[in-house]
Structures are given as structure tokens and as C-alpha cells.
Design an enzyme around this catalytic site. Structure first.
Site, PDB file in Angstrom:
ATOM      1  N   GLY A  20     130.892  53.463  96.415  1.00  0.00           N
ATOM      2  CA  GLY A  20     129.946  54.160  97.291  1.00  0.00           C
ATOM      3  C   GLY A  20     129.011  55.127  96.591  1.00  0.00           C
ATOM      4  O   GLY A  20     128.510  56.056  97.220  1.00  0.00           O
ATOM      5  N   LEU A  97     126.734  38.095 104.903  1.00  0.00           N
ATOM      6  CA  LEU A  97     126.550  38.113 106.357  1.00  0.00           C
ATOM      7  C   LEU A  97     125.954  36.784 106.824  1.00  0.00           C
ATOM      8  O   LEU A  97     125.193  36.143 106.090  1.00  0.00           O
ATOM      9  CB  LEU A  97     125.622  39.273 106.741  1.00  0.00           C
ATOM     10  CG  LEU A  97     126.187  40.667 106.403  1.00  0.00           C
ATOM     11  CD1 LEU A  97     125.090  41.725 106.454  1.00  0.00           C
ATOM     12  CD2 LEU A  97     127.333  41.028 107.342  1.00  0.00           C
ATOM     13  N   HIS A 113     120.711  45.112  94.269  1.00  0.00           N
ATOM     14  CA  HIS A 113     121.402  44.169  93.385  1.00  0.00           C
ATOM     15  C   HIS A 113     121.197  44.610  91.929  1.00  0.00           C
ATOM     16  O   HIS A 113     120.071  44.954  91.549  1.00  0.00           O
ATOM     17  CB  HIS A 113     120.845  42.756  93.616  1.00  0.00           C
ATOM     18  CG  HIS A 113     121.567  41.725  92.825  1.00  0.00           C
ATOM     19  ND1 HIS A 113     122.814  41.244  93.183  1.00  0.00           N
ATOM     20  CD2 HIS A 113     121.251  41.110  91.654  1.00  0.00           C
ATOM     21  CE1 HIS A 113     123.215  40.367  92.280  1.00  0.00           C
ATOM     22  NE2 HIS A 113     122.284  40.272  91.347  1.00  0.00           N
TER      23      HIS A 113
HETATM   24  C1  GRF Z   1     126.053  48.375  92.533  1.00  0.00           C
HETATM   25  O1  GRF Z   1     125.833  48.017  91.187  1.00  0.00           O
HETATM   26  C2  GRF Z   1     125.282  47.473  93.459  1.00  0.00           C
HETATM   27  O2  GRF Z   1     124.041  47.093  92.952  1.00  0.00           O
HETATM   28  C3  GRF Z   1     126.178  46.274  93.539  1.00  0.00           C
HETATM   29  O3  GRF Z   1     127.478  46.814  93.591  1.00  0.00           O
HETATM   30  C4  GRF Z   1     127.499  48.101  92.948  1.00  0.00           C
HETATM   31  C5  GRF Z   1     128.001  49.072  93.968  1.00  0.00           C
HETATM   32  O4  GRF Z   1     128.219  50.343  93.440  1.00  0.00           O
HETATM   33  N1  GRF Z   1     125.813  45.423  94.637  1.00  0.00           N
HETATM   34  P1  GRF Z   1     128.529  51.583  94.388  1.00  0.00           P
HETATM   35  O5  GRF Z   1     129.673  51.169  95.309  1.00  0.00           O
HETATM   36  O6  GRF Z   1     127.301  51.919  95.154  1.00  0.00           O
HETATM   37  O7  GRF Z   1     128.950  52.677  93.444  1.00  0.00           O
END
Ligand code: GRF
Length: 192
Positions: A20, A97, A113
């Protein structure tokens, strides 16, 4: 003095599965004056997600759903409706989803991403980037459509890959940029 109280901010739900850290940066942003959104709900598929503690700290409602269950998305949709959610930010949400769900929020679901899309869609991006000896990687905020990591790109940030870069160091470097990029992308969406 006339106080300029303005327009209503858009009630937003953030979907997470893990740490998060993007949720944290979005919450911080949402509390600024310039933010067009407020974060009113955190949704997860993982009741043990570390990021859920941010809900408690910031007094934001959290809901955990078992996405393996049939018809669960209908329950999610009704909770979103109950909380008058108008926008969704996926932030490290590890579930895909359905087309039906996405259609209900068409143009209102964003995702972040950790690659320069359209390159390296899907999982394990940093390892694949390094194995291909790329000179650059980065992150992308895009609209979500029914194909994985394929919706219209809103913003991207490039990072340079250094000598001796590891999966861990690259992930850290990209994540730092993600935290800046997601708020910028939201501002861009509302200025379009
Ligand atoms: C991030 O690198 C995001 O781009 C990917 O998963 C990771 C999540 O990190 N989809 P966090 O939970 O926000 O720390």
C-alpha cells in the site's frame, strides 16, 4: 471575505493487495487542496494486506472481499454504490477485474504498472527488464480496459538502469517514481 468553497471532490476507492505504498501517496495527495479526489474506501482481496493499516490511521473505511467467490464483483459494486464511489484507483491490486465490472466504471478506473507500457505487461516486470538488458525502465499510469495493462496511457516516468542494478534496487527506484506519478496522472485526468 468570500470563502471560495468549491466543487465537490470525487469520491474514490483504492484497491490494494499488499504494502500500500501507492495508497499512502494517494492519501497524502488527496488531503491537499489541489486534489480533485477524496479517498473514501479501501478495497482488498487480501485481508492481511499491510496497506490496510493506512485505513485505520486515516479513518478510511476498508473492505476485504474473497475475489475467488462467484459473483463477488456484484457485492463489490454494491459497496461502491453505497459509498457513492465515482472513481477507482488500482494500486498494486493483484486481481483482474471482469469486463462487466470495468464497463460499469468505464473511463473511471486507473491503474499503475511498474514498467514503460506497452512493454512488460503482467507480473515480474523488473526481472524481465533486467534479463533483456534494457537501458531504461519506469512506470505507467493508464486507464483500465478489459485487456491486462493495455488501456490508454495517461502518464509515464522513465528511470535509467545503472550498472549492477538488481531487481530490488530497480523496484525501489521505480516505486519512488510511482508515488509521484499517480497523483500527477490524477491531476491530468481531471484537466483533460
Ligand atoms: C507497485 O509497483 C505497482 O506498480 C504494482 O504493484 C506494486 C504495489 O506496491 N502494480 P504498493 O502496494 O503500492 O507498495
Amino acid at each position: 471575505m468570500v470563502k471560495l468553497t468549491g466543487y465537490k471532490k470525487i469520491k474514490t476507492a483504492v484497491f490494494i493487495s499488499g504494502n500500500g505504498s501507492n495508497l499512502k501517496s494517494l492519501i497524502k495527495f488527496s488531503k491537499t487542496r489541489k486534489s480533485p479526489i477524496t479517498i473514501n474506501l479501501i478495497i482488498t482481496n487480501n485481508p492481511k494486506a499491510k496497506g490496510l493499516k493506512l485505513g485505520k490511521i486515516n479513518k478510511i473505511k476498508k473492505k476485504s472481499f474473497n475475489f475467488k467467490k462467484k459473483n463477488i464483483e456484484n457485492q463489490v459494486l454494491s459497496v461502491l454504490k453505497k459509498h457513492e464511489i465515482k472513481m477507482i484507483c488500482l494500486a498494486g491490486f493483484m486481481k483482474v477485474l471482469s469486463k462487466n465490472f470495468i464497463t460499469k466504471f468505464r473511463g473511471k478506473i486507473l491503474n499503475i504498472h511498474p514498467s514503460l507500457l506497452p512493454k512488460y505487461k503482467g507480473l515480474n516486470t523488473h526481472q524481465r527488464v533486467l534479463s533483456n538488458n534494457e537501458k531504461y525502465s519506469g512506470c505507467t499510469v493508464h486507464f483500465v480496459n478489459s485487456k491486462l495493462d493495455s488501456g490508454k496511457i495517461i502518464l509515464q516516468k522513465k528511470v535509467k538502469i545503472t550498472k549492477n542494478e538488481t531487481k530490488k534496487s530497480l523496484a525501489k527506484k521505480v516505486l519512488e517514481q510511482e508515488h509521484k506519478l499517480y497523483p500527477q496522472a490524477i491531476l491530468k485526468v481531471f484537466s483533460l
